[in-house]
Enzyme design. Sequence first.
Site, short mmCIF file in Angstrom:
data_model
loop_
_atom_site.label_atom_id
_atom_site.label_comp_id
_atom_site.label_asym_id
_atom_site.label_seq_id
_atom_site.Cartn_x
_atom_site.Cartn_y
_atom_site.Cartn_z
N MET A 27 -78.30 53.98 71.64
CA MET A 27 -77.71 53.28 70.48
C MET A 27 -77.82 54.17 69.25
SD MET A 27 -76.45 50.44 71.51
CE MET A 27 -75.96 49.83 69.89
N ASP B 279 -73.34 54.73 71.53
CA ASP B 279 -72.65 53.54 71.01
C ASP B 279 -73.04 53.28 69.56
OD1 ASP B 279 -71.50 51.08 70.62
OD2 ASP B 279 -72.67 50.03 72.14
N GLY C 184 -70.31 45.61 64.67
CA GLY C 184 -69.44 46.78 64.69
C GLY C 184 -69.34 47.34 63.27
N ASP D 20 -69.20 43.81 74.41
CA ASP D 20 -70.47 43.53 73.73
C ASP D 20 -70.79 42.04 73.81
OD1 ASP D 20 -71.32 46.11 72.64
OD2 ASP D 20 -69.46 46.02 71.50
N HIS E 235 -65.57 48.44 76.96
CA HIS E 235 -66.95 48.11 76.58
C HIS E 235 -66.97 46.69 76.01
CE1 HIS E 235 -71.04 49.24 75.28
NE2 HIS E 235 -70.78 48.55 74.17
N HIS F 8 -72.26 45.35 77.80
CA HIS F 8 -73.46 45.71 77.04
C HIS F 8 -74.15 44.40 76.62
CE1 HIS F 8 -75.05 47.74 73.06
NE2 HIS F 8 -76.02 47.37 73.86
N MET G 136 -73.47 39.23 72.79
CA MET G 136 -74.56 38.98 71.85
C MET G 136 -74.88 37.49 71.81
SD MET G 136 -73.31 41.34 68.68
CE MET G 136 -72.67 43.00 68.92
#
Length: 219
Positions: free
Chosen positions: A136, A174, A143, A34, A32, A65, A36
């Site tokens: 979510m 998640d 995290g 992430d 996964h 994601h 951002m």
Amino acid sequence: MIKVAPSILSADFANMSLDVKTVEEAGADMLHIDVMDGHFVPNITIGAPVVKSLRKVTDLVFDVHLMIDNPEQYIKDFALAGVQIITVHAEASKHLHRLLQMIRNEGVKTGLALNPATPISVLEHLLDDLDMVLIMSVNPGFGGQKFIPAIYDKISLTRKYLSEKNRHIPIQVDGGIGLDNIKKVCDCGAEIIVSGSAIFNSDSIKETIWLMKKADEVE
Ligand SMILES: O=C(CO)[C@@H](O)[C@H](O)COP(=O)(O)O
Ligand SMILES: [Fe+2]
């Protein structure tokens, strides 16, 4: 068996390839990633060039994601970086249907992420376009946050809704999931569990992933 997707947000960014290999050898089902942008969420991580480099060190399925504004602008870059799943946020686009089509046109599977406050009704007219739903269980951006208890019901509702519509679309959850709550999350209907801090901050990444995958076999 539960599918586990370790989130590299909690990995050591200076030793990313080592951490990726560790979770691959430990039996992770996908990685996964992430992404951002400091706009959609108040944090900045990595972009497609880093993902492209990671692609060279592992055969794991890349599950990206996207927590970014204007996701339309970056779909091609991530597809070219060699990812298998791109998850976009329902809150990030005015043209979700077109966005999901754009992802599939690149030969990549689609995921749609819903923030904790976003109702599942947004799925209704997109069912043909979805390969995965991401619920979510924390507000995105960081995290190590705590699982929001109201999300247990949301997962059950989503599972019920998809069954009533005769759709076998996997539910990924998640945020804030560890050995203490993974079974409950899966009992509600989740099939793919994202976990960052509980895996990377544990004494043994290998044992934690193994215990997570087996968690639904425990009474
Ligand atoms: O997308 C996100 C956070 O926005 C997640 O993927 C987290 O990175 C999961 O980390 P933990 O909550 O498991 O520490
Ligand atoms: Fe994530």
